[in-house]
Design a protein around this motif. Structure first.
Motif, PDB file in Angstrom:
ATOM      1  N   TRP A  25      11.868  19.983  25.358  1.00 58.38           N
ATOM      2  CA  TRP A  25      11.457  20.124  26.753  1.00 58.38           C
ATOM      3  C   TRP A  25      10.431  21.239  26.911  1.00 58.38           C
ATOM      4  O   TRP A  25       9.466  21.107  27.680  1.00 58.38           O
ATOM      5  N   LEU A  26      10.636  22.345  26.195  1.00 58.85           N
ATOM      6  CA  LEU A  26       9.688  23.456  26.282  1.00 58.85           C
ATOM      7  C   LEU A  26       8.335  23.072  25.703  1.00 58.85           C
ATOM      8  O   LEU A  26       7.280  23.466  26.228  1.00 58.85           O
ATOM      9  N   CYS A  28       7.097  20.004  25.529  1.00 55.93           N
ATOM     10  CA  CYS A  28       6.476  18.974  26.375  1.00 55.93           C
ATOM     11  C   CYS A  28       6.217  19.458  27.796  1.00 55.93           C
ATOM     12  O   CYS A  28       5.594  18.718  28.580  1.00 55.93           O
ATOM     13  N   GLY A  29       6.679  20.646  28.125  1.00 52.51           N
ATOM     14  CA  GLY A  29       6.552  21.145  29.488  1.00 52.51           C
ATOM     15  C   GLY A  29       5.133  21.177  30.032  1.00 52.51           C
ATOM     16  O   GLY A  29       4.869  20.642  31.127  1.00 52.51           O
ATOM     17  N   PRO A  30       4.168  21.776  29.327  1.00 58.40           N
ATOM     18  CA  PRO A  30       2.798  21.817  29.879  1.00 58.40           C
ATOM     19  C   PRO A  30       2.205  20.435  30.114  1.00 58.40           C
ATOM     20  O   PRO A  30       1.599  20.182  31.166  1.00 58.40           O
ATOM     21  N   ALA A  31       2.379  19.529  29.145  1.00 59.12           N
ATOM     22  CA  ALA A  31       1.838  18.181  29.321  1.00 59.12           C
ATOM     23  C   ALA A  31       2.550  17.452  30.455  1.00 59.12           C
ATOM     24  O   ALA A  31       1.925  16.711  31.225  1.00 59.12           O
ATOM     25  N   LEU A  33       3.954  18.829  33.151  1.00 55.15           N
ATOM     26  CA  LEU A  33       3.476  19.387  34.416  1.00 55.15           C
ATOM     27  C   LEU A  33       2.086  18.858  34.757  1.00 55.15           C
ATOM     28  O   LEU A  33       1.781  18.566  35.921  1.00 55.15           O
ATOM     29  N   LEU A  34       1.219  18.751  33.747  1.00 54.50           N
ATOM     30  CA  LEU A  34      -0.113  18.204  33.986  1.00 54.50           C
ATOM     31  C   LEU A  34      -0.025  16.751  34.430  1.00 54.50           C
ATOM     32  O   LEU A  34      -0.746  16.321  35.345  1.00 54.50           O
TER      33      LEU A  34
END
Length: 302
Positions: A25-26, A28-31, A33-34
């Motif tokens: 999850w950490l 994949c978090g930025p992608a 959120l984008l």
């Protein structure tokens, strides 16, 4: 003994449920959120706008209503537009499959440097602006364009053949620009093929056509399916090509939604048309994917 215990512990950790481990999850978090910010949130806002109340004198007001969806679903004018869009998208998809699959097979059997040269030629339409490319097709398809002039000079036709502002012209232009997506998808599947399987079929007495039909095509079908989905979705949502080559009278769903946003300023109705187009595309794509996978699973289980 200690080594076996350590190995079993590693195996248990490797089979730990992914949702219990925060690391994916950490990462994949930025992608994620984008993705939420650029796609899901605008779609959600468009869906909310489609339920807004609209008045021709005051514009979009407070409150919510289903009237825009009822208007689109019950008006024969919009039925014709959706059917025209679906027929055009299906025709473009069929043409891209019929032309793109043989091109990908031929391209896979070429040697360098011809393979790289023809790959650049195939991807050429994607390197040109959509407006420039569409205007080029408009020049070619006009009554005094290159195609009609050449046919008349050869004596094949006596009067100009109408291609501009017709669904046939729009279909040809969309096929020209979308066929690279089909070729790329099929090309990716071809790269996973084992040449020895094809050679084994030929050595056992099968004809090249039989090998193509029974060995090659079933293995590249995932690429054909993914390419068809991409082409169908892009054709159904195309705007510039139908607007320029189809004109104002030959409307598709994208141009109809655009007209509601810009001409009549009925933003909720335009949003409802866009949401219904999205729902229709998702249902068609999921349905076709299910039917194709079911058919080929039945073939392989025999």
């Amino acid at each position: 003994m200690a080594d076996s215990v350590a190995v079993s512990a590693d195996v248990r950790r490797s089979h730990r449920p992914w949702f219990g481990n925060p690391t994916p999850w950490l990462l994949c978090g930025p992608a994620l959120l984008l993705f939420l910010g650029l796609l899901l949130i605008p779609l959600l806002l468009t869906a909310v706008l489609s339920f807004s109340v609209y008045d021709s004198t005051t514009g979009t007001g407070e409150g919510y209503t289903f009237a825009h969806y009822v208007e689109v679903l019950t008006d024969s004018y919009y039925h014709e537009i959706f059917l025209r869009t679906g027929g055009m998208s299906l025709a473009v998809t069929v043409l891209c499959v019929a032309l793109g699959v043989p091109e990908a097979l031929i391209l896979s059997r070429m040697r360098s440097p011809w393979r790289a040269i023809f790959l650049v030629v195939i991807l050429g339409p994607l390197l040109i602006s959509v407006i420039v490319r569409t205007l080029g097709w408009a020049i070619l398809m006009g009554n005094e364009g290159l195609i009609n002039s050449a046919l008349q000079s050869l004596g094949l036709i006596s009067s100009p053949f109408k291609m501009l502002y017709t669904m046939g012209g729009v279909t040809i232009a969309l096929t020209h620009v979308l066929i690279p997506f089909m070729i790329i998808s099929v090309w990716a599947s071809i790269q996973k093929l084992d040449p020895s399987v094809e050679n084994a079929g030929l050595s056992l007495g099968a004809s090249p056509l039989t090998v193509l039909r029974r060995v090659i095509l079933p293995q590249i079908m995932p690429g054909v399916l993914s390419g068809s989905i991409i082409v169908f979705a892009l054709a159904a949502s195309a705007f510039a090509t139908p607007a320029i080559l189809g004109g104002r009278r030959l409307k598709v769903v994208a141009t109809a939604a655009y007209d509601e946003f810009t001409a009549t300023l009925n933003w909720p109705l335009g949003a409802a048309i866009a949401i219904l187009l999205l729902i229709a595309m998702v249902l068609i794509i999921l349905g076709s994917n299910y039917l194709v996978e079911r058919r080929y699973h039945a073939v392989f289980e025999r």
